[in-house]
Design a protein around this motif. Structure first.
Motif, PDB file in Angstrom:
ATOM      1  N   ILE A 121       0.830  -1.198   0.000  1.00  0.00           N
ATOM      2  CA  ILE A 121       0.000   0.000   0.000  1.00  0.00           C
ATOM      3  C   ILE A 121       0.865   1.248   0.000  1.00  0.00           C
ATOM      4  N   TRP A 122       0.228   2.360  -0.141  1.00  0.00           N
ATOM      5  CA  TRP A 122       0.859   3.667  -0.158  1.00  0.00           C
ATOM      6  C   TRP A 122       1.405   3.990   1.236  1.00  0.00           C
ATOM      7  N   PRO A 123       2.435   4.821   1.314  1.00  0.00           N
ATOM      8  CA  PRO A 123       2.918   5.250   2.631  1.00  0.00           C
ATOM      9  C   PRO A 123       1.930   6.226   3.259  1.00  0.00           C
ATOM     10  N   ARG A 124       1.777   6.139   4.558  1.00  0.00           N
ATOM     11  CA  ARG A 124       0.888   7.071   5.242  1.00  0.00           C
ATOM     12  C   ARG A 124       1.668   8.324   5.594  1.00  0.00           C
ATOM     13  N   VAL A 125       1.032   9.479   5.431  1.00  0.00           N
ATOM     14  CA  VAL A 125       1.643  10.758   5.778  1.00  0.00           C
ATOM     15  C   VAL A 125       0.764  11.436   6.815  1.00  0.00           C
ATOM     16  N   PRO A 126       1.272  11.657   8.038  1.00  0.00           N
ATOM     17  CA  PRO A 126       2.575  11.222   8.540  1.00  0.00           C
ATOM     18  C   PRO A 126       2.564   9.729   8.825  1.00  0.00           C
ATOM     19  N   PRO A 127       3.773   9.120   8.926  1.00  0.00           N
ATOM     20  CA  PRO A 127       3.827   7.688   9.210  1.00  0.00           C
ATOM     21  C   PRO A 127       3.286   7.363  10.598  1.00  0.00           C
ATOM     22  N   ILE A 128       2.922   6.095  10.801  1.00  0.00           N
ATOM     23  CA  ILE A 128       2.428   5.679  12.108  1.00  0.00           C
ATOM     24  C   ILE A 128       3.566   5.753  13.120  1.00  0.00           C
ATOM     25  N   ARG A 129       3.182   5.770  14.384  1.00  0.00           N
ATOM     26  CA  ARG A 129       4.151   5.742  15.479  1.00  0.00           C
ATOM     27  C   ARG A 129       4.576   4.289  15.653  1.00  0.00           C
ATOM     28  N   GLU A 130       5.849   4.030  15.433  1.00  0.00           N
ATOM     29  CA  GLU A 130       6.365   2.678  15.637  1.00  0.00           C
ATOM     30  C   GLU A 130       7.445   2.722  16.695  1.00  0.00           C
ATOM     31  N   ARG A 131       7.471   1.673  17.516  1.00  0.00           N
ATOM     32  CA  ARG A 131       8.495   1.569  18.546  1.00  0.00           C
ATOM     33  C   ARG A 131       9.422   0.423  18.179  1.00  0.00           C
ATOM     34  N   ALA A 132      10.715   0.691  18.240  1.00  0.00           N
ATOM     35  CA  ALA A 132      11.724  -0.269  17.784  1.00  0.00           C
ATOM     36  C   ALA A 132      11.596  -1.628  18.467  1.00  0.00           C
ATOM     37  N   ALA A 133      11.274  -1.646  19.741  1.00  0.00           N
ATOM     38  CA  ALA A 133      11.242  -2.906  20.495  1.00  0.00           C
ATOM     39  C   ALA A 133       9.913  -3.648  20.383  1.00  0.00           C
ATOM     40  N   ILE A 134       8.905  -3.036  19.757  1.00  0.00           N
ATOM     41  CA  ILE A 134       7.585  -3.661  19.677  1.00  0.00           C
ATOM     42  C   ILE A 134       7.226  -3.886  18.211  1.00  0.00           C
ATOM     43  N   PRO A 135       7.021  -5.151  17.825  1.00  0.00           N
ATOM     44  CA  PRO A 135       6.650  -5.430  16.431  1.00  0.00           C
ATOM     45  C   PRO A 135       5.212  -4.993  16.160  1.00  0.00           C
ATOM     46  N   THR A 136       4.862  -4.990  14.891  1.00  0.00           N
ATOM     47  CA  THR A 136       3.466  -4.755  14.512  1.00  0.00           C
ATOM     48  C   THR A 136       3.015  -5.928  13.662  1.00  0.00           C
ATOM     49  N   SER A 137       1.719  -6.098  13.553  1.00  0.00           N
ATOM     50  CA  SER A 137       1.173  -7.145  12.692  1.00  0.00           C
ATOM     51  C   SER A 137      -0.088  -6.619  12.028  1.00  0.00           C
ATOM     52  N   TRP A 138      -0.500  -7.297  10.971  1.00  0.00           N
ATOM     53  CA  TRP A 138      -1.668  -6.914  10.196  1.00  0.00           C
ATOM     54  C   TRP A 138      -2.730  -8.005  10.285  1.00  0.00           C
ATOM     55  N   ILE A 139      -3.981  -7.571  10.397  1.00  0.00           N
ATOM     56  CA  ILE A 139      -5.110  -8.488  10.323  1.00  0.00           C
ATOM     57  C   ILE A 139      -6.101  -7.960   9.300  1.00  0.00           C
ATOM     58  N   SER A 140      -6.877  -8.882   8.764  1.00  0.00           N
ATOM     59  CA  SER A 140      -8.030  -8.536   7.936  1.00  0.00           C
ATOM     60  C   SER A 140      -9.245  -8.778   8.827  1.00  0.00           C
ATOM     61  N   LEU A 141     -10.081  -7.755   8.995  1.00  0.00           N
ATOM     62  CA  LEU A 141     -11.239  -7.851   9.879  1.00  0.00           C
ATOM     63  C   LEU A 141     -12.477  -7.420   9.102  1.00  0.00           C
ATOM     64  N   THR A 142     -13.437  -8.327   8.972  1.00  0.00           N
ATOM     65  CA  THR A 142     -14.678  -8.030   8.255  1.00  0.00           C
ATOM     66  C   THR A 142     -15.820  -8.010   9.250  1.00  0.00           C
ATOM     67  N   ILE A 143     -16.543  -6.876   9.263  1.00  0.00           N
ATOM     68  CA  ILE A 143     -17.676  -6.694  10.169  1.00  0.00           C
ATOM     69  C   ILE A 143     -18.896  -6.260   9.368  1.00  0.00           C
ATOM     70  N   SER A 144     -20.071  -6.446   9.959  1.00  0.00           N
ATOM     71  CA  SER A 144     -21.294  -5.998   9.289  1.00  0.00           C
ATOM     72  C   SER A 144     -22.002  -4.918  10.101  1.00  0.00           C
ATOM     73  N   GLU A 145     -21.385  -4.515  11.217  1.00  0.00           N
ATOM     74  CA  GLU A 145     -21.924  -3.412  12.012  1.00  0.00           C
ATOM     75  C   GLU A 145     -21.144  -2.156  11.658  1.00  0.00           C
ATOM     76  N   GLY A 146     -21.527  -1.058  12.250  1.00  0.00           N
ATOM     77  CA  GLY A 146     -20.799   0.177  12.004  1.00  0.00           C
ATOM     78  C   GLY A 146     -20.823   1.086  13.213  1.00  0.00           C
ATOM     79  N   ARG A 147     -20.502   0.534  14.359  1.00  0.00           N
ATOM     80  CA  ARG A 147     -20.478   1.355  15.572  1.00  0.00           C
ATOM     81  C   ARG A 147     -19.338   2.355  15.518  1.00  0.00           C
ATOM     82  N   ASN A 148     -19.467   3.408  16.285  1.00  0.00           N
ATOM     83  CA  ASN A 148     -18.457   4.452  16.317  1.00  0.00           C
ATOM     84  C   ASN A 148     -17.095   3.871  16.722  1.00  0.00           C
ATOM     85  N   ARG A 149     -16.103   4.031  15.851  1.00  0.00           N
ATOM     86  CA  ARG A 149     -14.727   3.588  16.086  1.00  0.00           C
ATOM     87  C   ARG A 149     -14.654   2.119  16.503  1.00  0.00           C
TER      88      ARG A 149
END
Length: 188
Positions: A121-149
């Protein structure tokens, strides 16, 4: 009772890949970026919303019926999100997200959740906050509701805060081949 706006002769459907830090509306008293910075088609409105700090697919239309069909909670239109979370997400957290999460406003409906590779994907501007000692991971999440956040609250509830949130799909439509900040017009 107010007058209803007549339905347009031809329904327009616009798929916008909304960038980060853009409001899902056309005007703002505080001079923040809005849809008018990206969409030059008159008399279209967002069918649903996507928070300012979220990116990805936003559907716009000139039809109140289409707007209602896509956005009303009773219609349960599936929405798929690509979510970058802080930490290496566990199978237990994925199982909990899939089963439904207890939030302050009640239990969420079961979702489809799976671990995914980091998407191209495209780079986000500004980039996300990443911490060197903490990894990140990606999930695909499919929902059928639309609650706030809702997605952010769900991942936080299982101990993996959302760092980046991209709506990839609404119903049958995706952001495939639509660059961030661009749109395409499709047949409804």
């Amino acid at each position: 009772m107010g007058k209803r706006r007549p339905e347009p002769a031809k329904t327009q459907l616009i798929l916008l890949n909304k960038p980060f830090d853009v409001l899902s509306q056309f005007t703002d008293d505080n001079q923040r970026a809005t849809l008018k910075n990206y969409v030059d088609i008159p008399n279209v409105y967002a069918a649903g919303r996507l928070d300012r700090d979220s990116e990805g697919l936003l559907i716009l239309t000139n039809s109140g019926k289409m707007q209602h069909l896509l956005a009303h909670p009773d219609n349960k239109t599936d929405k798929c999100y690509w979510v970058q979370v802080e930490g290496q997400i566990t199978n237990l957290a994925i199982d909990k997200l899939s089963s439904g999460i207890e939030l302050k406003d009640g239990i969420t409906a079961p979702a489809q959740c799976e671990l995914m590779q980091s998407p191209e994907i495209w780079p986000r501007v500004p980039p996300i906050r990443e911490r060197a000692a903490i990894p990140t991971s990606w999930i695909s999440l499919t929902i059928s509701e639309g609650r706030n956040r809702q997605v952010r609250r769900m991942t936080a509830a299982v101990g993996f805060p959302t760092l980046r949130l991209i709506r990839y799909r609404i119903g049958q439509w995706t952001i495939d081949d639509i660059d961030s900040g661009n749109y395409t017009i499709v047949e409804p």
